[in-house]
Every structure is written in structure tokens, then in C-alpha cells.
Design a protein around this motif. Structure first.
Motif, PDB file in Angstrom:
ATOM      1  N   THR A  89      -5.478   0.806  -1.786  1.00 48.90           N
ATOM      2  CA  THR A  89      -4.417   0.002  -2.391  1.00 48.90           C
ATOM      3  C   THR A  89      -3.039   0.530  -1.993  1.00 48.90           C
ATOM      4  O   THR A  89      -2.141  -0.244  -1.633  1.00 48.90           O
ATOM      5  CB  THR A  89      -4.550   0.020  -3.924  1.00 48.90           C
ATOM      6  OG1 THR A  89      -4.593   1.381  -4.371  1.00 48.90           O
ATOM      7  CG2 THR A  89      -5.823  -0.670  -4.366  1.00 48.90           C
ATOM      8  N   VAL A 111      -1.204  -7.760  -1.924  1.00 49.15           N
ATOM      9  CA  VAL A 111      -1.851  -8.292  -3.128  1.00 49.15           C
ATOM     10  C   VAL A 111      -3.365  -8.278  -2.963  1.00 49.15           C
ATOM     11  O   VAL A 111      -4.115  -7.835  -3.848  1.00 49.15           O
ATOM     12  CB  VAL A 111      -1.348  -9.718  -3.417  1.00 49.15           C
ATOM     13  CG1 VAL A 111      -2.073 -10.308  -4.619  1.00 49.15           C
ATOM     14  CG2 VAL A 111       0.163  -9.720  -3.646  1.00 49.15           C
ATOM     15  N   THR A 117      -4.760  -4.677  -2.754  1.00 47.14           N
ATOM     16  CA  THR A 117      -4.830  -4.057  -4.081  1.00 47.14           C
ATOM     17  C   THR A 117      -6.009  -4.599  -4.875  1.00 47.14           C
ATOM     18  O   THR A 117      -6.770  -3.837  -5.485  1.00 47.14           O
ATOM     19  CB  THR A 117      -3.520  -4.303  -4.846  1.00 47.14           C
ATOM     20  OG1 THR A 117      -2.431  -3.718  -4.119  1.00 47.14           O
ATOM     21  CG2 THR A 117      -3.585  -3.698  -6.235  1.00 47.14           C
ATOM     22  N   PRO A 126       1.593  -2.061  -8.995  1.00 49.30           N
ATOM     23  CA  PRO A 126       1.866  -3.487  -8.761  1.00 49.30           C
ATOM     24  C   PRO A 126       3.331  -3.859  -8.949  1.00 49.30           C
ATOM     25  O   PRO A 126       3.849  -4.705  -8.206  1.00 49.30           O
ATOM     26  CB  PRO A 126       0.973  -4.190  -9.794  1.00 49.30           C
ATOM     27  CG  PRO A 126       0.711  -3.180 -10.845  1.00 49.30           C
ATOM     28  CD  PRO A 126       0.681  -1.865 -10.137  1.00 49.30           C
TER      29      PRO A 126
END
Length: 341
Positions: free
Chosen positions: A136, A296, A299, A315
Motif C-alpha cells: 500500500t 486507491v 491500497t 488514505p
């Protein structure tokens, strides 16, 4: 990502070699005029939105595939397998489209430099970084490529002139990076070396794109031929280095092997072909928007499939990074001239 494969920057991608505006890969400078690709005039069987979504998924899952690949192979071996698979896909495409390889030694020399900065170096750095950082975080670091490209323009390494809007995007983006890294906590719990390698990999892309745009425009070869040749040279470079730093693998574990093959065939081979079609059909500005979906998806994949932990600042920082990257790629609207009576 490759010289032609990274519209992530929006690059991450690729006059003759179409350099994508800065990902992602994925990076970072304004795209030059794309060259017609044989067969590009044909109406694609799939709607461009479907291909756009497929490209986002492929590049977004690349960081998960790197992580899985490093569980069975050394980072240089992952990079070598990735380049081999990607080169094979583009070689088949070149044969089908009857593309000719570049003919001049000068072009091959420039392609060797491009292969180092756009393939061999960043692919290896990302593979090494994911030994110690989650996929991530690597995916989010990749999204900083447009910011690095903007930073390079400020020191006159690019012909793009900075504007106040783009400088503001640069500052906002790096504020997002500090948020992702948890700067207010003193970067506690952060693996510095792994994160630094991922950020250096992202910096490598805009350096390569700027070099390609300055040296390979007008070379007379198609973008596909240049990128296929570039991947081949990158494969040769890694093939020479790998035996010096690794030993032959004791076996070929199924899951890591499939991950490496998919990483190359899909993320480095098929993705290039998808991007060519998107740039030809909807233009580089729309095609480069794939950059903002990559972190996005990376992750979500890392959390859902690898069980990686996610704190609130990751995030939130990623959204700030993407907002800053979008600003660095935006241009102020020019007022329409008022018609005279």
C-alpha cells in the motif's frame, strides 16, 4: 512502466515516443504529440471506459504482485522476470503489427539510458522496497511521480514552465507525503530505507520521461517499436546485474512465479498496449487520469488480500498527494476571445 507506458504521470507514459504526463510508472510531464500506431484507426471492440478500468486495475495490482513475487524470489529476479514477460508481449505485438526495430546506434544508445531510468532502476527499487514496506505504501509513493516531475521543472530540467497553480500543487502534494509518512510522530514505525527506495523509484520515472522527450522525438520509429526495444535493453541490463547479486533460485514456487509472470505480461506488456489505444482514442489528458486510481486500488488490494494494516493518515495523505498531483498537471483556462462586431 515504460517510456510509452506510463501515462501515469501522468508517466508513470510515452513526436515519436509519447511521453505521458506525470503517475504514476507511473509520471509527470506533459505528453508530447502521440505518433499513430498501426491499427489505431480501427474501432476498438471494447469501449474505452472498460479498457480504462482494466488498465487501472492492472497497474493498481502491480504492487501486490511485486510483494507476492518477492516472497519467492530475490528483488532482481522479480525485476528480470517482469521485464522478460513484458518484452515477450511487446515482441509479439511488434511482429503482428510488422513494426521495425530502430536502425541507428544513436537511437539504441538513448533507449539504453531510457531503459535504465524507466525500467531497470525503478522496477528494482520497488521490488527491494517491498521487502520492508507494505505494498500500500509503495503504491502511494508511486503517485508522487507527478510531484517529482514538477520539482524537476523548477530546476530547469524540464521545458515545462512552472505556474503558481502547479507550484501550489507541488507544495500540497509533498504535504500529503508527510501525512502518509506520519511526520508529526517523528516517522515512528516507518522503514526509512524501504520508503526512500520507493520514492527514488518514483523520481526515476520523470527523469526518464524528460530524457526520452528530449532525445527520441523525431527518431522515425513508432512508439511501440521504441518501447519494445527499450524493454529489451532493460532486460539485458538486469540480466547482467542479477547474477552478481543473487544466486540461482532453489525452486520455482507456484504463486510467486505466477505473480512475476502476471506482473510482466499484464503490468508491463498488456498495459502498454492498452494505454496506446486510450491515448489514441481519448487523448493523453483523459488517459493520464488512470494515475489517480492506482494508489486507491493498490491500497484496497493490499488491505483486502494481503491483510496489510492501514492507519488513518495513509488514505488521508494519499488523497492530499493525488490532489497535489492533479494541480501540477492542471492548466489555467485561457479566456475565449471576444468576437468583434
Amino acid at each position: 512502466m515504460t517510456a510509452a507506458a506510463a501515462t501515469t504521470d501522468p508517466d508513470p507514459v510515452p513526436s515519436t515516443a509519447t511521453v505521458p504526463p506525470a503517475p504514476t510508472q507511473s509520471s509527470t510531464t506533459a505528453a508530447s504529440t502521440p505518433v499513430s500506431v498501426p491499427g489505431a484507426a480501427r474501432r476498438p471492440a471494447l469501449d474505452w471506459r472498460i479498457r480504462f478500468g482494466a488498465l487501472s486495475l492492472i497497474w493498481g495490482f502491480s504492487f501486490l504482485l511485486i510483494k507476492v513475487g518477492t516472497e519467492g524470489y530475490a528483488p532482481f529476479q522479480v525485476t528480470l522476470g517482469r521485464l522478460l514477460s513484458g518484452t515477450a508481449v511487446l515482441a509479439v505485438a511488434m511482429v503482428v503489427r510488422r513494426e521495425r526495430l530502430p536502425r541507428t546506434a544513436r537511437t539504441w544508445g538513448h533507449l539504453a539510458v531510457a531503459a535504465f531510468f524507466l525500467n531497470a532502476l525503478p522496477f528494482s527499487l520497488f521490488a527491494y522496497s517491498e521487502l520492508t514496506i507494505p505494498s500500500t505504501l509503495a503504491g502511494i509513493c508511486n503517485a508522487t511521480s507527478p510531484l517529482w516531475g514538477m520539482a524537476l521543472s523548477l530546476v530547469a530540467l524540464s521545458e515545462d514552465r512552472p505556474t503558481r497553480r502547479r507550484v501550489a500543487g507541488l507544495g500540497l502534494g509533498f504535504l500529503g507525503v508527510l501525512t502518509v509518512l506520519g511526520a508529526w510522530q517523528g516517522f515512528s514505525g516507518l522503514d526509512f530505507s524501504g520508503t526512500a527506495m520507493a520514492l527514488l523509484a518514483s523520481l526515476s520515472y520523470p527523469i526518464g520521461w524528460i530524457y526520452v522527450r528530449r532525445t527520441l522525438a523525431g527518431s522515425g520509429s513508432s512508439t511501440l517499436a521504441l518501447t519494445g526495444s527499450q524493454l529489451f535493453l532493460g532486460t539485458v541490463q538486469i540480466a547482467l546485474v542479477t547474477p552478481l547479486f543473487t544466486s540461482a533460485p532453489e525452486g520455482f514456487p507456484l504463486l510467486p512465479t505466477l505473480a512475476v509472470v502476471a506482473l510482466g505480461a499484464l503490468g508491463t506488456g498488456l498495459a502498454v498496449l492498452l494505454q496506446y489505444g486510450l491515448v489514441q482514442e481519448v487523448g493523453p489528458t483523459t488517459a493520464q487520469m488512470v494515475t489517480y486510481f492506482i494508489p486507491v486500488i493498490a491500497t484496497a488490494a493490499g488491505v483486502a488480500l494481503l491483510g496489510e494494516q492501514l492507519s488513518w493518515n495513509t488514505p488521508v495523505g494519499a488523497l492530499i498527494v493525488l490532489a497535489g498531483a492533479a494541480l501540477t498537471q492542471s492548466r489555467a483556462r485561457t479566456p475565449r476571445p471576444t468576437p468583434r462586431p
